[in-house]
Scaffold this active site. Structure first.
Site, PDB file in Angstrom:
ATOM      1  N   GLU A 460       8.105  -0.024  -5.302  1.00 16.18           N
ATOM      2  CA  GLU A 460       7.127   0.120  -4.224  1.00 16.18           C
ATOM      3  C   GLU A 460       7.480  -0.835  -3.085  1.00 16.18           C
ATOM      4  OE1 GLU A 460       2.316  -0.128  -3.282  1.00 16.18           O
ATOM      5  OE2 GLU A 460       3.076  -0.686  -5.266  1.00 16.18           O
ATOM      6  N   GLU A 547       2.215   6.975  -1.053  1.00 17.43           N
ATOM      7  CA  GLU A 547       0.969   6.594  -1.714  1.00 17.43           C
ATOM      8  C   GLU A 547      -0.180   6.628  -0.715  1.00 17.43           C
ATOM      9  OE1 GLU A 547       1.495   2.879  -3.659  1.00 17.43           O
ATOM     10  OE2 GLU A 547       3.090   3.600  -4.975  1.00 17.43           O
ATOM     11  N   GLU A 634      -1.304  -0.262 -12.174  1.00 15.77           N
ATOM     12  CA  GLU A 634      -0.922  -1.414 -11.364  1.00 15.77           C
ATOM     13  C   GLU A 634      -1.456  -2.707 -11.989  1.00 15.77           C
ATOM     14  OE1 GLU A 634      -0.846  -0.132  -6.822  1.00 15.77           O
ATOM     15  OE2 GLU A 634      -2.818   0.212  -7.694  1.00 15.77           O
TER      16      GLU A 634
END
Length: 684
Positions: A460, A547, A634
């Site tokens: 990410e 995202e 996460e």
């Protein structure tokens, strides 16, 4: 063409013809709705909807044919053969079912159109079997060219029907498909009938069992009425089942299992609804946050069972002192929120806090002793302090943290000085506008790993700002400023291009995940920007994952839906970020075609401490599995958290357990190494 028009105008009774068109249009609508359900369903449900679609589609075609034959005016028609009439119905149902099955059973090119053509050919087959069922005092001569034209027209229009249903490009495609279905059936009938010549002959039709014209008409309408009733009942049963399932899932997601109170997602939704109503009301709304004093000490001294009992006690006594316009929720280990939807002044909120403090002061009895239950209170007002639900709750919690420092019994309203001051925001805004040209912005990367194998599956991208004098500025400070000032539309394309260029250079073909702001999503041409970035970088679109948070979809759902469709047409993946923290995540999940769900770190961090977080994560994974959507968790920091996620079937994870966000030089050591399993030295 003139022969066909003449056949329609002069050789068919208008009443029966109008009735046939009405039945055909209605049946076409139901049939195509059912076919759409076939394509959206899986396993046994797909087969059930396929059978229903075949019954309704075949019944519609058969009914339309015989109503049209009843409309056909000829004194030579004596009746209708019972056996062939039934055979024609079977041909119609079987042919439509087969066509739908072929169109859906494979993803090969033109399979949809081939299946559609089979439906059209079955219409023609049923028509000519139905013609054979007509007992006529004469010899029927069919013009071969008209026969061929009727078959080809049926197949052509029907192929277009399934093409429009399966590959919809606008909200009008469904209406177009209904019109094409009507054209398919009518073109077969009228083209065929225009090419028929009847030469009268003497004698009768024989002694085979026959329907009279009136009996056939009643039988045809009765069959169609039963079929329509069947599809109506099927939809009602499906709707009730779905409603009950959604209710149970909503209950799990929005309520705390221990106390029965609303949890954080539930309170987010409740506050959002109240704020929406409050915009047209003269009264204000307030959110009060409080947490129990010395809660961890009590748990350490008396155990989990004692604190669980205490939490249920707090839920009971506080709920008992609230009015109908006030609502209690548990949003953390020992944190509660109270939503007051009809307040006018701080005095009223202070009085409500004092009322809650009074009932908490009645000490909690445990194993023959008394345990103190105290709390400090913070609150924020709508619209004075915030106009959005999440922001209002956040500011109430900021005020509560300040009150906690002062001790139990303290009541603190939110003030701007508790957050970033206006002066600080102004200074940061000015400096941020020059940060890019000064080279102060940098991209960091945090790896994402397969839960079962721990192999690196993606990374990410995270934006970092190293201020010339302030050092590293936290993202929670400058990202909101970038969105409010529109600077995110300047940074966004650069972030996307830099991330894709970097990912394209890696030896490991892992995914690159990039966050998309609601501001970027709302801007026209965002999909074009992504397409241009992919072209320049040469990155495989399947490796790019964007995202998007739920707040980025709510402002203009129609625009967001179109943007996501454009992005998916490029081959880009779409992930729903921070799942469970929005207003109505389930509804959003149903509306938008996501490729991944990311469970918010707020739920992961309490694993092992709060069984309600475990229940929420477990329910999320079950829901995602039923929708065939992968899940990434996460904020994974411990082996225990990872073991829980693995046991529940979570696909991917990211967090400090695997590694902190690192600059580009460090991520290259990982992505250009073989094998892709991260070495222990990289695990933090």
């Amino acid at each position: 063409m003139l022969s066909v028009l003449s056949c329609i105008a002069y050789e068919h009774d208008p009443f029966y013809l109008s009735l046939a068109v009405l039945v055909l249009t209605t049946g076409a609508y139901f049939t195509l709705r059912l076919y759409a359900r076939v394509r959206r369903s899986a396993s046994s449900l797909k087969l059930l909807w396929l059978v229903m679609a075949g019954l309704i589609g075949g019944g519609t075609i058969w009914t339309t044919h015989f109503l049209s034959m009843l409309a056909y005016e000829s004194d030579l028609i004596q009746g209708y053969s019972l056996g062939l009439t039934i055979v024609s119905l079977i041909v119609a149902i079987a042919g439509v079912s087969l066509g739908f099955l072929v169109s859906d059973i494979t993803d090969r090119p033109f399979s949809t159109e081939i299946g559609g053509a089979l439906v059209g050919f079955s219409v023609a087959a049923m028509h000519y079997v139905g013609l054979a069922a007509v007992e006529i005092s004469g010899r029927v001569i069919m013009e071969p060219s008209y026969v061929a034209a009727s078959v080809l027209l049926g197949g052509f229009f029907s192929a277009l029907v399934l093409n429009r249903i399966s590959k919809q490009c606008s909200r009008f495609c469904g209406h177009v498909a209904v019109v094409l279905f009507v054209l398919c059936v009518t073109s077969v009938h009228f083209t065929s009938m225009a090419g028929i010549t009847i030469i009268p002959l003497g004698g009768d039709a024989g002694e085979a069992p026959m329907f009279s014209k009136g009996v056939l008409g009643i039988a045809v309408l009765l069959v169609m009425a039963l079929l329509f009733l069947s599809v109506f009942m099927a939809y009602m049963i499906d709707a009730k089942t779905e409603e009950a399932t959604d209710g149970r899932i909503h209950r799990i997601f929005e309520h705390d299992a221990l106390t029965g109170l609303l949890n954080r997602p539930g309170m987010n939704a409740a506050v959002g609804r109240v704020l929406q109503r409050a915009t047209s009301s003269p009264s204000a709304a307030a959110v009060i946050s409080f947490s129990l004093d010395r809660f961890l000490d009590i748990r350490d001294a008396h155990g989990q069972k004692a604190t669980d009992s205490m939490l249920r006690h707090v839920a009971k006594v506080v709920s008992g002192c609230l009015s109908d316009s006030e609502q209690l929720g548990r949003v953390g280990d020992c944190e509660f929120l109270v939503l007051a939807s009809d307040v006018y002044s701080k005095r009223e909120v202070n009085a409500l806090c004092a009322r809650i403090e009074a009932v908490l002061g009645t000490s909690f009895k445990w194993e023959g002793g008394l345990l103190p239950v105290r709390a400090a209170f913070g609150y924020a007002f709508f619209p004075l302090n915030a106009r959005e639900a999440v922001e209002l709750i956040d500011k109430a919690e900021q005020a509560m943290k300040c009150a906690n420092r002062a001790g139990p019994g303290t009541i603190t309203p939110y003030k701007e000085s508790l957050g970033v001051t206006a002066k600080e925001r102004g200074t940061l805004s000015i400096d941020l506008s020059h940060a890019h040209e000064r080279g102060e912005l940098e991209l960091y990367y945090q790896i994402q790993n397969n839960v079962a194998t721990r192999e690196v599956t993606g990374a990410e991208v995270l934006l970092r700002w190293k201020h010339d004098t302030l050092g590293m500025v936290p993202p929670y400070k400058f990202i909101p400023i970038a969105e409010e000032t529109g600077l995110i539309n300047v940074f966004g394309p650069w972030i996307l291009q830099a991330a894709c260029d970097e990912a394209a250079s890696w030896k490991a073909p892992i995914k690159i995940a990039v966050n998309v702001s609601s501001v970027q999503l709302a801007k026209d041409g965002f999909a074009d920007i992504v397409e241009d970035v992919l072209r320049k970088s040469g990155l495989n679109p399947a490796r790019l994952e964007l995202e998007i948070t739920e707040s980025g979809l709510l402002a203009d759902r129609n625009h967001a839906m179109q943007v996501i469709r454009d992005l998916k047409s490029l081959g880009v993946g779409i992930a729903m970020d921070d799942f469970g923290t929005g207003y109505s995540s389930l509804a959003t999940l149903q509306m938008f075609p996501f490729d991944k769900i990311k469970i918010d770190r707020e739920f992961v961090k309490d694993l092992g401490k709060n069984k309600h977080s475990a229940a929420i994560i477990r329910s999320t994974i079950i829901l995602a599995e039923s929708l065939d959507i992968p899940v990434l968790a996460e904020g994974v920091e411990t082996e225990d958290q990872l073991e829980f996620l693995a046991a529940e079937g979570c696909n991917e994870a990211q967090g400090y357990l695997f590694g902190k966000p690192v600059p580009v030089a460090e991520i290259r050591k990982i992505t250009n190494a073989r094998p892709m399993r991260p070495p222990l030295s990289l695990v933090s």
